[in-house]
Design an enzyme around this catalytic site. Sequence first.
Site, PDB file in Angstrom:
ATOM      1  N   GLY A 137       0.792  -1.216   0.000  1.00 39.97           N
ATOM      2  CA  GLY A 137       0.000   0.000   0.000  1.00 39.97           C
ATOM      3  C   GLY A 137       0.829   1.272   0.000  1.00 39.97           C
ATOM      4  O   GLY A 137       2.057   1.251   0.161  1.00 39.97           O
ATOM      5  N   HIS A 138       0.143   2.406  -0.151  1.00 43.63           N
ATOM      6  CA  HIS A 138       0.855   3.687  -0.272  1.00 43.63           C
ATOM      7  C   HIS A 138       1.575   4.054   1.015  1.00 43.63           C
ATOM      8  O   HIS A 138       1.147   3.745   2.112  1.00 43.63           O
ATOM      9  CB  HIS A 138      -0.102   4.807  -0.708  1.00 43.63           C
ATOM     10  CG  HIS A 138      -1.255   5.050   0.211  1.00 43.63           C
ATOM     11  ND1 HIS A 138      -2.233   5.970  -0.080  1.00 43.63           N
ATOM     12  CD2 HIS A 138      -1.605   4.514   1.402  1.00 43.63           C
ATOM     13  CE1 HIS A 138      -3.123   5.995   0.892  1.00 43.63           C
ATOM     14  NE2 HIS A 138      -2.754   5.124   1.803  1.00 43.63           N
ATOM     15  N   ASN A 139       2.732   4.700   0.828  1.00 48.24           N
ATOM     16  CA  ASN A 139       3.568   5.204   1.923  1.00 48.24           C
ATOM     17  C   ASN A 139       4.186   4.116   2.787  1.00 48.24           C
ATOM     18  O   ASN A 139       4.701   4.402   3.873  1.00 48.24           O
ATOM     19  CB  ASN A 139       2.793   6.185   2.811  1.00 48.24           C
ATOM     20  CG  ASN A 139       2.360   7.418   2.049  1.00 48.24           C
ATOM     21  OD1 ASN A 139       1.187   7.531   1.692  1.00 48.24           O
ATOM     22  ND2 ASN A 139       3.284   8.319   1.769  1.00 48.24           N
TER      23      ASN A 139
END
Length: 349
Positions: free
Chosen positions: A243-245
């Site tokens: 997922g993002h980050n």
Amino acid sequence: MGTRLAELVERFGGHLAGDPNIEVTGIAPLSDAGATHISFLSNSKLRALAAQSNAAALILSPLDDPTVAATYTGARIVTSNPYAYFARAAQYFVALEAIKPEPGIHPSAVVAASAKIDPSAHVGPHATVEEGAVIKAGAVIDAGCFIGREAEVGEGTHLFANVTFHARCKIGARGIIHSGAVIGADGFGFANEAGVYIKIPQTGRVLIGDDVEIGANTSVDRGALADTVLEDGVKLDNQIQIGHNCHIGAHTAMAGCVGVAGSAKIGKHCTFGGAAMVLGHLEIVDNVHISSGTMVSRSVLEPGQYTGFYPLAKNAEWEKSAAIVRNLASMREKIRTLEKTIKKLTEDK
């Protein structure tokens, strides 16, 4: 094309017992190896099989060597880590027979005028390279790949057919990304207002270090504001979601179907078994090993092996266990009541 055992030892080390001029053409399993093969023993339970192998030579450890050598008649390369030695030797044999793509850009590829492609790189049929992208020396971009604007592919990195590598993402040297992988798609970011989801622009990047391998159909989302980071040596299997980050530490490895939710921070030298899940915004320190199918629902702040799945059972037994688990709270209260009653009776005496 083969190679002499002496050449292997000169290249990869180890102690050679036997004829250095024996030529081997490749590596084969213990049970299948023939007179032109080298094989390896990394599991001591297979000593008897190794001793009977028809391989021209064996790669094995100092611990296994005395037992195997008593009956095995071929040459032996003794090394502290036979499995790693096998991996390096296998890479060498594959390289001997590999057909290397010709440098240059295929006529059917679409390459923006501002893209910078090293003359030694290969861009295959129907690939797309957008404005400002950089493809460095010896990189291989196979057929149908998409390289977004201002993206960067490092030296010797290989993108197999139909990889999507979105805008401004970067990967370092000697990387491998397998077919169908998507690097830099938008992360799953939405704000809720009165039951309606409002998209949050995903303006970060995906930054990937050197010697990273990413499996087929794996997705690594770009960051929302900051970047998603995969450090050097990370290995991701097929069909993984990052997922993002997220931040994945160096030399961490994940087996197929692992899912890591946004903003999780994972340390170095960790391993994740197949279908393990990590919730968002958690921290996992270095040298943590998560078993297959485990749900990581809290941060893990001490190194070690962690397991969180319920053992397989017949359905009827599982239903009984589930019923007991559902009633644990009431059972605890009953036990507390009994303990208080017993304590009071004891005091009264």
